[in-house]
Scaffold this motif. Structure first.
Motif, PDB file in Angstrom:
ATOM      1  N   LEU A  35       0.836  -1.208   0.000  1.00  0.00           N
ATOM      2  CA  LEU A  35       0.000   0.000   0.000  1.00  0.00           C
ATOM      3  C   LEU A  35       0.873   1.261   0.000  1.00  0.00           C
ATOM      4  O   LEU A  35       0.583   2.222  -0.709  1.00  0.00           O
ATOM      5  CB  LEU A  35      -0.940   0.000   1.200  1.00  0.00           C
ATOM      6  N   ILE A  36       1.944   1.251   0.791  1.00  0.00           N
ATOM      7  CA  ILE A  36       2.873   2.380   0.786  1.00  0.00           C
ATOM      8  C   ILE A  36       3.590   2.444  -0.557  1.00  0.00           C
ATOM      9  O   ILE A  36       3.868   3.518  -1.078  1.00  0.00           O
ATOM     10  CB  ILE A  36       3.871   2.267   1.955  1.00  0.00           C
ATOM     11  N   GLY A  37       3.845   1.285  -1.131  1.00  0.00           N
ATOM     12  CA  GLY A  37       4.487   1.220  -2.436  1.00  0.00           C
ATOM     13  C   GLY A  37       3.658   1.826  -3.543  1.00  0.00           C
ATOM     14  O   GLY A  37       4.196   2.262  -4.563  1.00  0.00           O
ATOM     15  N   LEU A  38       2.341   1.858  -3.378  1.00  0.00           N
ATOM     16  CA  LEU A  38       1.487   2.519  -4.372  1.00  0.00           C
ATOM     17  C   LEU A  38       1.844   3.998  -4.487  1.00  0.00           C
ATOM     18  O   LEU A  38       1.832   4.558  -5.581  1.00  0.00           O
ATOM     19  CB  LEU A  38       0.008   2.375  -3.986  1.00  0.00           C
ATOM     20  N   VAL A  39       2.189   4.602  -3.370  1.00  0.00           N
ATOM     21  CA  VAL A  39       2.562   6.007  -3.364  1.00  0.00           C
ATOM     22  C   VAL A  39       3.968   6.182  -3.931  1.00  0.00           C
ATOM     23  O   VAL A  39       4.240   7.095  -4.713  1.00  0.00           O
ATOM     24  CB  VAL A  39       2.482   6.586  -1.929  1.00  0.00           C
ATOM     25  N   ALA A  40       4.870   5.269  -3.569  1.00  0.00           N
ATOM     26  CA  ALA A  40       6.267   5.382  -3.993  1.00  0.00           C
ATOM     27  C   ALA A  40       6.533   4.702  -5.338  1.00  0.00           C
ATOM     28  O   ALA A  40       7.658   4.722  -5.819  1.00  0.00           O
ATOM     29  CB  ALA A  40       7.179   4.767  -2.933  1.00  0.00           C
ATOM     30  N   ASN A  41       5.542   4.060  -5.934  1.00  0.00           N
ATOM     31  CA  ASN A  41       5.664   3.314  -7.186  1.00  0.00           C
ATOM     32  C   ASN A  41       6.671   2.173  -7.102  1.00  0.00           C
ATOM     33  O   ASN A  41       7.251   1.774  -8.098  1.00  0.00           O
ATOM     34  CB  ASN A  41       6.021   4.236  -8.361  1.00  0.00           C
ATOM     35  N   THR A  42       6.932   1.672  -5.918  1.00  0.00           N
ATOM     36  CA  THR A  42       7.801   0.508  -5.719  1.00  0.00           C
ATOM     37  C   THR A  42       7.474  -0.102  -4.360  1.00  0.00           C
ATOM     38  O   THR A  42       6.855   0.534  -3.515  1.00  0.00           O
ATOM     39  CB  THR A  42       9.294   0.894  -5.788  1.00  0.00           C
ATOM     40  N   ASP A  43       7.878  -1.334  -4.182  1.00  0.00           N
ATOM     41  CA  ASP A  43       7.681  -1.982  -2.892  1.00  0.00           C
ATOM     42  C   ASP A  43       8.591  -1.308  -1.868  1.00  0.00           C
ATOM     43  O   ASP A  43       9.754  -1.019  -2.138  1.00  0.00           O
ATOM     44  CB  ASP A  43       8.006  -3.480  -2.993  1.00  0.00           C
ATOM     45  N   LEU A  44       8.073  -1.049  -0.693  1.00  0.00           N
ATOM     46  CA  LEU A  44       8.831  -0.332   0.329  1.00  0.00           C
ATOM     47  C   LEU A  44      10.138  -1.039   0.667  1.00  0.00           C
ATOM     48  O   LEU A  44      11.175  -0.397   0.819  1.00  0.00           O
ATOM     49  CB  LEU A  44       7.974  -0.172   1.599  1.00  0.00           C
ATOM     50  N   SER A  45      10.117  -2.353   0.763  1.00  0.00           N
ATOM     51  CA  SER A  45      11.329  -3.082   1.131  1.00  0.00           C
ATOM     52  C   SER A  45      12.375  -3.075   0.015  1.00  0.00           C
ATOM     53  O   SER A  45      13.538  -3.399   0.249  1.00  0.00           O
ATOM     54  CB  SER A  45      10.996  -4.527   1.521  1.00  0.00           C
ATOM     55  N   ASP A  46      11.997  -2.685  -1.201  1.00  0.00           N
ATOM     56  CA  ASP A  46      12.953  -2.623  -2.309  1.00  0.00           C
ATOM     57  C   ASP A  46      13.714  -1.301  -2.379  1.00  0.00           C
ATOM     58  O   ASP A  46      14.654  -1.174  -3.164  1.00  0.00           O
ATOM     59  CB  ASP A  46      12.239  -2.852  -3.646  1.00  0.00           C
ATOM     60  N   LEU A  47      13.315  -0.319  -1.585  1.00  0.00           N
ATOM     61  CA  LEU A  47      13.978   0.978  -1.630  1.00  0.00           C
ATOM     62  C   LEU A  47      15.420   0.854  -1.134  1.00  0.00           C
ATOM     63  O   LEU A  47      15.671   0.293  -0.070  1.00  0.00           O
ATOM     64  CB  LEU A  47      13.225   2.002  -0.777  1.00  0.00           C
ATOM     65  N   SER A  48      16.366   1.366  -1.937  1.00  0.00           N
ATOM     66  CA  SER A  48      17.775   1.305  -1.558  1.00  0.00           C
ATOM     67  C   SER A  48      18.568   2.309  -2.380  1.00  0.00           C
ATOM     68  O   SER A  48      18.073   2.864  -3.357  1.00  0.00           O
ATOM     69  CB  SER A  48      18.339  -0.102  -1.759  1.00  0.00           C
ATOM     70  N   PHE A  49      19.785   2.538  -1.946  1.00  0.00           N
ATOM     71  CA  PHE A  49      20.733   3.337  -2.726  1.00  0.00           C
ATOM     72  C   PHE A  49      22.109   2.709  -2.558  1.00  0.00           C
ATOM     73  O   PHE A  49      22.318   1.871  -1.682  1.00  0.00           O
ATOM     74  CB  PHE A  49      20.729   4.823  -2.315  1.00  0.00           C
ATOM     75  N   LYS A  50      23.037   3.081  -3.432  1.00  0.00           N
ATOM     76  CA  LYS A  50      24.368   2.466  -3.405  1.00  0.00           C
ATOM     77  C   LYS A  50      25.414   3.491  -2.999  1.00  0.00           C
ATOM     78  O   LYS A  50      25.385   4.636  -3.432  1.00  0.00           O
ATOM     79  CB  LYS A  50      24.727   1.893  -4.770  1.00  0.00           C
ATOM     80  N   ILE A  51      26.348   3.032  -2.187  1.00  0.00           N
ATOM     81  CA  ILE A  51      27.541   3.794  -1.840  1.00  0.00           C
ATOM     82  C   ILE A  51      28.727   2.888  -2.168  1.00  0.00           C
ATOM     83  O   ILE A  51      28.873   1.818  -1.573  1.00  0.00           O
ATOM     84  CB  ILE A  51      27.564   4.187  -0.354  1.00  0.00           C
TER      85      ILE A  51
ATOM     86  N   ASP B 207      29.208   0.900  -4.686  1.00  0.00           N
ATOM     87  CA  ASP B 207      28.663  -0.392  -5.116  1.00  0.00           C
ATOM     88  C   ASP B 207      28.176  -1.277  -3.960  1.00  0.00           C
ATOM     89  O   ASP B 207      28.043  -2.490  -4.120  1.00  0.00           O
ATOM     90  CB  ASP B 207      29.708  -1.167  -5.953  1.00  0.00           C
ATOM     91  N   VAL B 208      27.928  -0.680  -2.812  1.00  0.00           N
ATOM     92  CA  VAL B 208      27.364  -1.417  -1.673  1.00  0.00           C
ATOM     93  C   VAL B 208      25.931  -0.925  -1.496  1.00  0.00           C
ATOM     94  O   VAL B 208      25.705   0.254  -1.230  1.00  0.00           O
ATOM     95  CB  VAL B 208      28.180  -1.165  -0.383  1.00  0.00           C
ATOM     96  N   PRO B 209      24.950  -1.830  -1.652  1.00  0.00           N
ATOM     97  CA  PRO B 209      23.548  -1.393  -1.525  1.00  0.00           C
ATOM     98  C   PRO B 209      23.179  -1.123  -0.056  1.00  0.00           C
ATOM     99  O   PRO B 209      23.462  -1.927   0.825  1.00  0.00           O
ATOM    100  CB  PRO B 209      22.752  -2.562  -2.089  1.00  0.00           C
ATOM    101  N   ILE B 210      22.575   0.026   0.193  1.00  0.00           N
ATOM    102  CA  ILE B 210      22.049   0.381   1.506  1.00  0.00           C
ATOM    103  C   ILE B 210      20.529   0.270   1.395  1.00  0.00           C
ATOM    104  O   ILE B 210      19.881   1.093   0.754  1.00  0.00           O
ATOM    105  CB  ILE B 210      22.459   1.819   1.909  1.00  0.00           C
ATOM    106  N   LYS B 211      19.971  -0.761   2.018  1.00  0.00           N
ATOM    107  CA  LYS B 211      18.545  -1.085   1.883  1.00  0.00           C
ATOM    108  C   LYS B 211      17.744  -0.394   2.988  1.00  0.00           C
ATOM    109  O   LYS B 211      17.325  -1.018   3.951  1.00  0.00           O
ATOM    110  CB  LYS B 211      18.348  -2.587   1.925  1.00  0.00           C
ATOM    111  N   TYR B 212      17.507   0.892   2.822  1.00  0.00           N
ATOM    112  CA  TYR B 212      16.768   1.635   3.840  1.00  0.00           C
ATOM    113  C   TYR B 212      15.287   1.263   3.834  1.00  0.00           C
ATOM    114  O   TYR B 212      14.600   1.413   4.840  1.00  0.00           O
ATOM    115  CB  TYR B 212      16.974   3.148   3.672  1.00  0.00           C
TER     116      TYR B 212
END
Length: 140
Positions: free
Chosen positions: A45-61, A63-68
């Motif tokens: 449901l939160i992913g509907l707002v973010a257009n992605t699944d919440l648990s899939d949100l991440s960024f890389k530093i 080449d190391v993924p930070i899965k916030y």
């Protein structure tokens, strides 16, 4: 060794140890329900707002993924679990206090009375005032 095993048996079969074990088992099952609620219902449901699944949100530093997103999911799990336990404990305390109020009301019967002559506080069953020595009416 036999005495040691006997002591362990007494410890393990004591009521509070069994209650704790049952609580841990029920808590683990309850955690699975909360995880499913967050991962399968709230995150999408939160992913509907973010257009992605919440648990899939991440960024890389570097080449190391930070899965916030997974971290946010864990926080939501914790808040729901803590709130549920709070409500459960609050309900149990309310049920426990129902019995205590009745016992307190029964225990609040007067144990003293006032002497009508000298106004001193005396025992409820007294037939003579210990202060002014007046005779009192006996309570039947």
């Amino acid at each position: 060794m036999k005495k040691f095993l006997q002591e362990f048996k007494e410890f393990a079969l004591r009521g509070n140890v069994m209650d704790l074990a049952i609580g841990v088992i029920i808590g683990a099952a309850f955690q699975a329900i909360i995880n499913s609620l967050v991962n399968d219902v709230l995150s999408p449901l939160i992913g509907l707002v973010a257009n992605t699944d919440l648990s899939d949100l991440s960024f890389k530093i570097l080449d190391v993924p930070i899965k916030y997103g997974a971290f946010l999911t864990a926080i939501i799990n914790f808040v729901i679990m803590a709130f549920s336990i709070f409500l459960l404990v609050k309900g149990m305390n309310a049920l426990a206090s129902l019995g205590k109020k009745n016992a307190e009301e029964e225990a609040e019967e007067p144990t003293t009375k006032s002497c009508p002559y000298c106004m001193s506080e005396i025992a409820i069953g007294a037939t003579r005032c210990p202060h002014c020595t007046s005779e009192l009416e006996a309570k039947e």
